[in-house]
Motif scaffolding. Structure first.
Motif, PDB file in Angstrom:
ATOM      1  N   ASN A  79       0.859  -1.193   0.000  1.00  0.00           N
ATOM      2  CA  ASN A  79       0.000   0.000   0.000  1.00  0.00           C
ATOM      3  C   ASN A  79       0.891   1.237   0.000  1.00  0.00           C
ATOM      4  OD1 ASN A  79      -2.724  -0.662  -0.137  1.00  0.00           O
ATOM      5  ND2 ASN A  79      -2.867  -1.092   2.059  1.00  0.00           N
ATOM      6  N   SER A 105      -5.729  -5.553  -3.453  1.00  0.00           N
ATOM      7  CA  SER A 105      -6.754  -5.578  -2.400  1.00  0.00           C
ATOM      8  C   SER A 105      -7.343  -6.969  -2.237  1.00  0.00           C
ATOM      9  CB  SER A 105      -7.891  -4.618  -2.751  1.00  0.00           C
ATOM     10  OG  SER A 105      -8.897  -4.709  -1.769  1.00  0.00           O
ATOM     11  N   GLY A 106      -7.751  -7.224  -1.020  1.00  0.00           N
ATOM     12  CA  GLY A 106      -8.442  -8.492  -0.767  1.00  0.00           C
ATOM     13  C   GLY A 106      -7.959  -9.191   0.488  1.00  0.00           C
ATOM     14  N   LYS A 135      -5.800   2.374  -5.730  1.00  0.00           N
ATOM     15  CA  LYS A 135      -5.925   1.565  -4.516  1.00  0.00           C
ATOM     16  C   LYS A 135      -6.182   2.454  -3.297  1.00  0.00           C
ATOM     17  CE  LYS A 135      -5.905  -1.884  -1.669  1.00  0.00           C
ATOM     18  NZ  LYS A 135      -5.350  -1.637  -0.427  1.00  0.00           N
ATOM     19  N   ASN A 156      -9.425   2.377  -0.830  1.00  0.00           N
ATOM     20  CA  ASN A 156      -9.428   2.314   0.634  1.00  0.00           C
ATOM     21  C   ASN A 156     -10.259   3.428   1.255  1.00  0.00           C
ATOM     22  OD1 ASN A 156      -7.634   0.209   0.211  1.00  0.00           O
ATOM     23  ND2 ASN A 156      -6.412   0.717   1.984  1.00  0.00           N
ATOM     24  N   GLU A 191     -13.589   2.263   1.013  1.00  0.00           N
ATOM     25  CA  GLU A 191     -13.708   1.182   2.015  1.00  0.00           C
ATOM     26  C   GLU A 191     -14.039   1.773   3.398  1.00  0.00           C
ATOM     27  OE1 GLU A 191     -10.343  -1.705   2.046  1.00  0.00           O
ATOM     28  OE2 GLU A 191     -10.128  -1.220   4.154  1.00  0.00           O
ATOM     29  N   TYR A 192     -13.338   2.836   3.772  1.00  0.00           N
ATOM     30  CA  TYR A 192     -13.616   3.490   5.058  1.00  0.00           C
ATOM     31  C   TYR A 192     -15.078   3.942   5.107  1.00  0.00           C
ATOM     32  CZ  TYR A 192      -8.773   4.127   6.837  1.00  0.00           C
ATOM     33  OH  TYR A 192      -7.511   3.949   7.344  1.00  0.00           O
ATOM     34  N   LYS A 200      -4.445   2.528   9.244  1.00  0.00           N
ATOM     35  CA  LYS A 200      -3.027   2.484   8.866  1.00  0.00           C
ATOM     36  C   LYS A 200      -2.609   3.654   7.982  1.00  0.00           C
ATOM     37  CE  LYS A 200      -2.443  -2.506   9.074  1.00  0.00           C
ATOM     38  NZ  LYS A 200      -3.657  -2.977   8.388  1.00  0.00           N
ATOM     39  N   ARG A 214     -13.461   7.576  12.864  1.00  0.00           N
ATOM     40  CA  ARG A 214     -12.397   6.757  13.475  1.00  0.00           C
ATOM     41  C   ARG A 214     -11.620   7.585  14.502  1.00  0.00           C
ATOM     42  NH1 ARG A 214      -9.923   2.145   9.444  1.00  0.00           N
ATOM     43  NH2 ARG A 214     -11.853   1.760   8.306  1.00  0.00           N
TER      44      ARG A 214
HETATM   45  C1  6PG Z   1      -7.523  -4.227   1.128  1.00  0.00           C
HETATM   46  C2  6PG Z   1      -7.478  -3.452   2.410  1.00  0.00           C
HETATM   47  C3  6PG Z   1      -6.123  -3.550   3.000  1.00  0.00           C
HETATM   48  C4  6PG Z   1      -6.090  -3.264   4.475  1.00  0.00           C
HETATM   49  C5  6PG Z   1      -6.286  -1.832   4.809  1.00  0.00           C
HETATM   50  C6  6PG Z   1      -6.850  -1.617   6.177  1.00  0.00           C
HETATM   51  O1  6PG Z   1      -7.916  -3.628   0.153  1.00  0.00           O
HETATM   52  O2  6PG Z   1      -7.182  -5.408   1.134  1.00  0.00           O
HETATM   53  O3  6PG Z   1      -7.803  -2.133   2.173  1.00  0.00           O
HETATM   54  O4  6PG Z   1      -5.274  -2.770   2.219  1.00  0.00           O
HETATM   55  O5  6PG Z   1      -7.003  -4.037   5.132  1.00  0.00           O
HETATM   56  O6  6PG Z   1      -5.023  -1.273   4.749  1.00  0.00           O
HETATM   57  O7  6PG Z   1      -6.769  -0.285   6.392  1.00  0.00           O
HETATM   58  P1  6PG Z   1      -6.880   0.389   7.811  1.00  0.00           P
HETATM   59  O8  6PG Z   1      -5.967  -0.374   8.738  1.00  0.00           O
HETATM   60  O9  6PG Z   1      -6.437   1.777   7.566  1.00  0.00           O
HETATM   61  O10 6PG Z   1      -8.310   0.253   8.205  1.00  0.00           O
END
Ligand code: 6PG
Length: 477
Positions: free
Chosen positions: A101, A127-128, A181, A185, A188-189, A257, A284
């Motif tokens: 990442n 990702s995954g 990517k 993320n 994803e958040y 992260k 968060r």
């Molecule tokens: C993915 C996730 C992966 C990881 C994140 C978690 O696509 O597989 O995004 O990259 O789980 O880094 O991110 P945080 O720790 O910031 O929630």
């Protein structure tokens, strides 16, 4: 006989990717800074195709040319340090791939530095999680197209497949893969936060227990909300810890992260409103202020009927649950559309800023499988961009504008209830505010311009005539 690819960095992601390449018939050299790990990993793989090496020299020497070196180490300085060490052994034309990442600006810099030495660099967003790496991740590779051509077949073979198509496509030059990517993320958040708010509303306003909510999420996973995150949420809701539910025992402090933070910093730099993603990041931050939230509850909770974290003012027995579930579902779906629309809007600005050529329909297709934000409605997103590639915002497309209009009354109804009751649902509220801002050709920014001109002579434009104006404001009004 030389090996087809080499993987450096055998923590869980690197190891699983190596095994995935090996499963797919490629001969894989493996190397790790802590040498003992190399043999442990070799022993762990039941089949053939995994070849341990014990020095970087041996590792690089074991690879067919042009060499494909896949680095899976911690992002930041460790990537630079590994590249530096590799430079003693790799040759012109070889390809180094960074699958971590990494921050996209680092990737752009590395691509340039390495290209000056004749080395190809690919920054691949992957990702995954562990499972994806092992059995099929979504892959977002950026760099020179000619370099990608050397690895395309391998990458597409190990990637997840969605609707028969590989979840891996060339993205664009230099840092574009890691950028996509990063935005993944950010989305994803937002997706995670929106689902958490939906859960919190069902629990506190609907008085539903975990088992009941699990059924709701299961049903949602057979609807337009079908997605990996909805699926795992229903599994999480059902997980027991002895006689209790594990979820109820987990401390409400969320970690991160950094990729969500990067997405927001980038949106601010490019002047793009990604308010739902920002709200998710803020949630968060706020979650970690557990002690302060307790102080706040003492000060403000009583006026909202909140005691010991419980909404005592809400009489859940009078709630029409069927209606509530519908309101939450429709609110969640609109909010989700807005979150993804904001992510794609950021990508739209990024391609102009960095000179990339992004194919949004194809990016939506990559996201359909393997990755964390995989969701059925990405098919619609892909179609919408295909039909109308030049659209300014996903919410303007026929399909999504219609879906939003159909659900808007429910969304407004739910948000007015949660606001009145003091249930925080800031990401959903941001989604609503985003649509409100887009629903009116007029805004209050005329006053901002007047204020700027008043105190700083910053000038303004007028709606009744062309030109740029400054007013000598009357202090006596
Ligand atoms: C993915 C996730 C992966 C990881 C994140 C978690 O696509 O597989 O995004 O990259 O789980 O880094 O991110 P945080 O720790 O910031 O929630």
């Amino acid at each position: 006989m030389k090996n087809n690819i080499g993987v450096i960095g055998l923590s869980v992601m690197g190891k699983n990717l190596a095994f995935n390449f090996a499963d797919n018939g490629y001969k894989v050299s493996i190397f790790n800074r802590t040498i003992a790990v190399v043999d442990t990993v070799k022993r762990e793989y039941a089949g053939e195709n995994i070849y341990p090496t014990y020095s970087l020299k041996e590792f690089v020497g074991s690879l067919e040319k042009p060499r494909r070196v896949f680095i899976m180490v911690k992002s930041g300085q460790p990537v630079d340090s590994m590249i530096q060490q590799l430079l003693d052994y790799v040759e012109e034309g070889d390809i180094i791939i960074d699958g971590g990442n990494s921050y996209f600006k680092d990737t752009t810099r590395r691509t340039k530095e390495l290209s000056e030495r004749g080395i190809n660099f690919i920054g691949a967003g992957i990702s995954g999680g562990e499972e994806g790496a092992r059995f099929g991740p979504a892959i977002m590779p950026g760099g020179k197209k000619e370099a990608y051509d050397y690895v395309s077949e391998m990458f597409e073979r190990i990637s997840a497949k969605a609707y028969g198509e590989p979840c891996c496509r060339y993205i664009s030059e230099n840092g574009a893969g890691h950028y996509v990517k990063m935005v993944h993320n950010g989305i994803e958040y937002a997706d995670m936060q929106l689902i958490s708010e939906a859960y919190w509303i069902l629990k506190n306003l609907g008085g539903m227990d975990n088992k009941e909510m699990q059924e709701v999420f299961k049903a949602w996973n057979k609807s337009e909300l079908e997605s990996y995150l909805i699926e795992i949420t229903s599994n999480i809701l059902g997980e027991k810890d002895g006689d209790d539910y594990l979820l109820d025992k987990i401390l409400d402090k969320a970690s991160q992260k950094g990729t969500g933070k990067w997405t927001n910093l980038e949106a601010i730099n490019l002047g793009v409103d990604i308010s739902v993603i920002t709200s998710a990041l803020n949630a968060r931050f706020m979650s970690n202020l557990k002690d302060e939230r307790k102080i706040g509850e003492k000060l403000f909770g009583e006026s909202l009927g909140i005691y010991n974290g419980q909404f005592k003012s809400i009489d859940t027995s009078t709630i029409d649950r069927e209606l509530l579930v519908r309101l939450v579902k429709n609110s969640l779906y609109i909010s989700k559309i807005v979150a993804y629309a904001q992510g794609f809007k950021l990508l739209l600005s990024a391609q102009k800023e960095y000179g990339w050529k992004l194919n949004f329909s194809e990016i939506a297709k990559i996201f359909r499988g393997g990755c964390i934000i995989r969701a059925k409605f990405l098919n619609d997103i892909s179609d919408a961009f295909l039909k109308d590639g030049d659209i300014d915002n996903l919410i303007f497309t026929d399909i999504f504008s219609e879906e939003i209009r159909e659900r808007m009354d429910d969304f407004r109804d739910l948000m007015s209830r949660v606001v009145a009751l003091g249930i925080p649902a800031n990401a959903m509220n941001s989604a609503l505010g985003y649509i409100y801002s887009y629903s009116n050709g007029n805004s209050s920014a005329n006053l901002i311009q007047a204020q700027r001109d008043y105190f700083g002579a910053h000038t303004f434009e007028r709606i009744d005539k062309e030109g740029v104006y400054h007013n000598e404001w009357n202090n006596e009004n």
